[in-house]
Scaffold this motif. Sequence first.
Motif, PDB file in Angstrom:
ATOM      1  N   GLU A  32       0.832  -1.202   0.000  1.00  0.00           N
ATOM      2  CA  GLU A  32       0.000   0.000   0.000  1.00  0.00           C
ATOM      3  C   GLU A  32       0.868   1.253   0.000  1.00  0.00           C
ATOM      4  O   GLU A  32       0.383   2.344  -0.295  1.00  0.00           O
ATOM      5  CB  GLU A  32      -0.931   0.010   1.214  1.00  0.00           C
ATOM      6  CG  GLU A  32      -2.025  -1.023   1.118  1.00  0.00           C
ATOM      7  CD  GLU A  32      -2.981  -0.976   2.304  1.00  0.00           C
ATOM      8  OE1 GLU A  32      -2.832  -0.102   3.184  1.00  0.00           O
ATOM      9  OE2 GLU A  32      -3.886  -1.826   2.334  1.00  0.00           O
ATOM     10  N   TYR A  61      -3.783  -1.612  -3.412  1.00  0.00           N
ATOM     11  CA  TYR A  61      -4.801  -1.848  -2.390  1.00  0.00           C
ATOM     12  C   TYR A  61      -5.627  -3.075  -2.753  1.00  0.00           C
ATOM     13  O   TYR A  61      -6.702  -2.959  -3.325  1.00  0.00           O
ATOM     14  CB  TYR A  61      -5.681  -0.610  -2.219  1.00  0.00           C
ATOM     15  CG  TYR A  61      -4.933   0.526  -1.582  1.00  0.00           C
ATOM     16  CD1 TYR A  61      -4.934   0.695  -0.208  1.00  0.00           C
ATOM     17  CD2 TYR A  61      -4.171   1.390  -2.351  1.00  0.00           C
ATOM     18  CE1 TYR A  61      -4.226   1.720   0.392  1.00  0.00           C
ATOM     19  CE2 TYR A  61      -3.450   2.419  -1.760  1.00  0.00           C
ATOM     20  CZ  TYR A  61      -3.480   2.581  -0.395  1.00  0.00           C
ATOM     21  OH  TYR A  61      -2.766   3.582   0.198  1.00  0.00           O
ATOM     22  N   ARG A  77      -6.110  -3.361  -6.805  1.00  0.00           N
ATOM     23  CA  ARG A  77      -5.943  -2.229  -7.710  1.00  0.00           C
ATOM     24  C   ARG A  77      -4.861  -1.286  -7.208  1.00  0.00           C
ATOM     25  O   ARG A  77      -4.566  -1.246  -6.024  1.00  0.00           O
ATOM     26  CB  ARG A  77      -7.247  -1.469  -7.862  1.00  0.00           C
ATOM     27  CG  ARG A  77      -7.681  -0.803  -6.559  1.00  0.00           C
ATOM     28  CD  ARG A  77      -9.092  -0.330  -6.545  1.00  0.00           C
ATOM     29  NE  ARG A  77      -9.692   0.213  -5.392  1.00  0.00           N
ATOM     30  CZ  ARG A  77      -9.216   0.523  -4.208  1.00  0.00           C
ATOM     31  NH1 ARG A  77      -7.965   0.345  -3.935  1.00  0.00           N
ATOM     32  NH2 ARG A  77      -9.942   1.027  -3.248  1.00  0.00           N
ATOM     33  N   ARG A 100      -3.814   2.587  -6.556  1.00  0.00           N
ATOM     34  CA  ARG A 100      -4.533   3.825  -6.268  1.00  0.00           C
ATOM     35  C   ARG A 100      -3.524   4.956  -6.198  1.00  0.00           C
ATOM     36  O   ARG A 100      -2.479   4.829  -5.550  1.00  0.00           O
ATOM     37  CB  ARG A 100      -5.289   3.732  -4.951  1.00  0.00           C
ATOM     38  CG  ARG A 100      -6.105   4.994  -4.683  1.00  0.00           C
ATOM     39  CD  ARG A 100      -6.990   4.873  -3.467  1.00  0.00           C
ATOM     40  NE  ARG A 100      -7.794   6.084  -3.325  1.00  0.00           N
ATOM     41  CZ  ARG A 100      -8.177   6.575  -2.171  1.00  0.00           C
ATOM     42  NH1 ARG A 100      -7.881   5.944  -1.047  1.00  0.00           N
ATOM     43  NH2 ARG A 100      -8.901   7.680  -2.118  1.00  0.00           N
ATOM     44  N   VAL A 140      -3.363   9.160  -5.348  1.00  0.00           N
ATOM     45  CA  VAL A 140      -4.122  10.236  -4.715  1.00  0.00           C
ATOM     46  C   VAL A 140      -3.231  11.472  -4.604  1.00  0.00           C
ATOM     47  O   VAL A 140      -2.092  11.381  -4.158  1.00  0.00           O
ATOM     48  CB  VAL A 140      -4.602   9.836  -3.297  1.00  0.00           C
ATOM     49  CG1 VAL A 140      -5.373  10.971  -2.651  1.00  0.00           C
ATOM     50  CG2 VAL A 140      -5.435   8.580  -3.341  1.00  0.00           C
ATOM     51  N   ASP A 200      -7.868  11.582  -7.642  1.00  0.00           N
ATOM     52  CA  ASP A 200      -7.895  10.203  -7.149  1.00  0.00           C
ATOM     53  C   ASP A 200      -8.128   9.288  -8.345  1.00  0.00           C
ATOM     54  O   ASP A 200      -9.004   9.568  -9.161  1.00  0.00           O
ATOM     55  CB  ASP A 200      -9.045  10.074  -6.140  1.00  0.00           C
ATOM     56  CG  ASP A 200      -9.047   8.773  -5.380  1.00  0.00           C
ATOM     57  OD1 ASP A 200      -8.199   7.897  -5.638  1.00  0.00           O
ATOM     58  OD2 ASP A 200      -9.930   8.614  -4.522  1.00  0.00           O
ATOM     59  N   SER A 244      -8.092   4.961  -9.396  1.00  0.00           N
ATOM     60  CA  SER A 244      -7.872   3.540  -9.126  1.00  0.00           C
ATOM     61  C   SER A 244      -7.804   2.818 -10.462  1.00  0.00           C
ATOM     62  O   SER A 244      -8.622   3.090 -11.353  1.00  0.00           O
ATOM     63  CB  SER A 244      -9.004   2.952  -8.284  1.00  0.00           C
ATOM     64  OG  SER A 244      -8.983   3.482  -6.982  1.00  0.00           O
ATOM     65  N   THR A 245      -6.859   1.904 -10.602  1.00  0.00           N
ATOM     66  CA  THR A 245      -6.710   1.165 -11.847  1.00  0.00           C
ATOM     67  C   THR A 245      -6.061  -0.189 -11.593  1.00  0.00           C
ATOM     68  O   THR A 245      -5.294  -0.335 -10.635  1.00  0.00           O
ATOM     69  CB  THR A 245      -5.870   1.951 -12.886  1.00  0.00           C
ATOM     70  OG1 THR A 245      -5.806   1.202 -14.099  1.00  0.00           O
ATOM     71  CG2 THR A 245      -4.449   2.217 -12.387  1.00  0.00           C
TER      72      THR A 245
END
Length: 119
Positions: A54, A78, A81, A83, A85, A97, A99-100
């Motif tokens: 993370e 995470y 995915r 992330r 930010v 932000d 997520s992918t």
Amino acid sequence: MDSFWVPPDSPLAASIGEDWAPIPLRVPAEWTVHKNAIVARRLPSGRYEVNDSEDLFWATKRPPAGEREDIHLDAGWYGSRFRLVVFVRDWDHIRRDLSTTDLGEFITTLESWLACSHG
């Protein structure tokens, strides 16, 4: 740990070898990198593994003129995915932000956001 497909002719694929090593990132000089643990390796199958922490990346940048607070860019894995930010002050003040599950999009977006004048 998940594995990822990357187009074989991409610059990202060319930068990742069979041994665990950092993925080279273009980080503009105005950013201070506090942590960069984005390491990867190419598997015999042609897919790629990436550190699944993370806490993959964290950098700060002094605020643009007229603003008072540093800009933070945080990135990690995470569960299922990546992330990314961008925030100021704390996690209650998120500016961007994403997520992918796509490794290429993760690296491209990270470098793009670092290159952006406002973080």
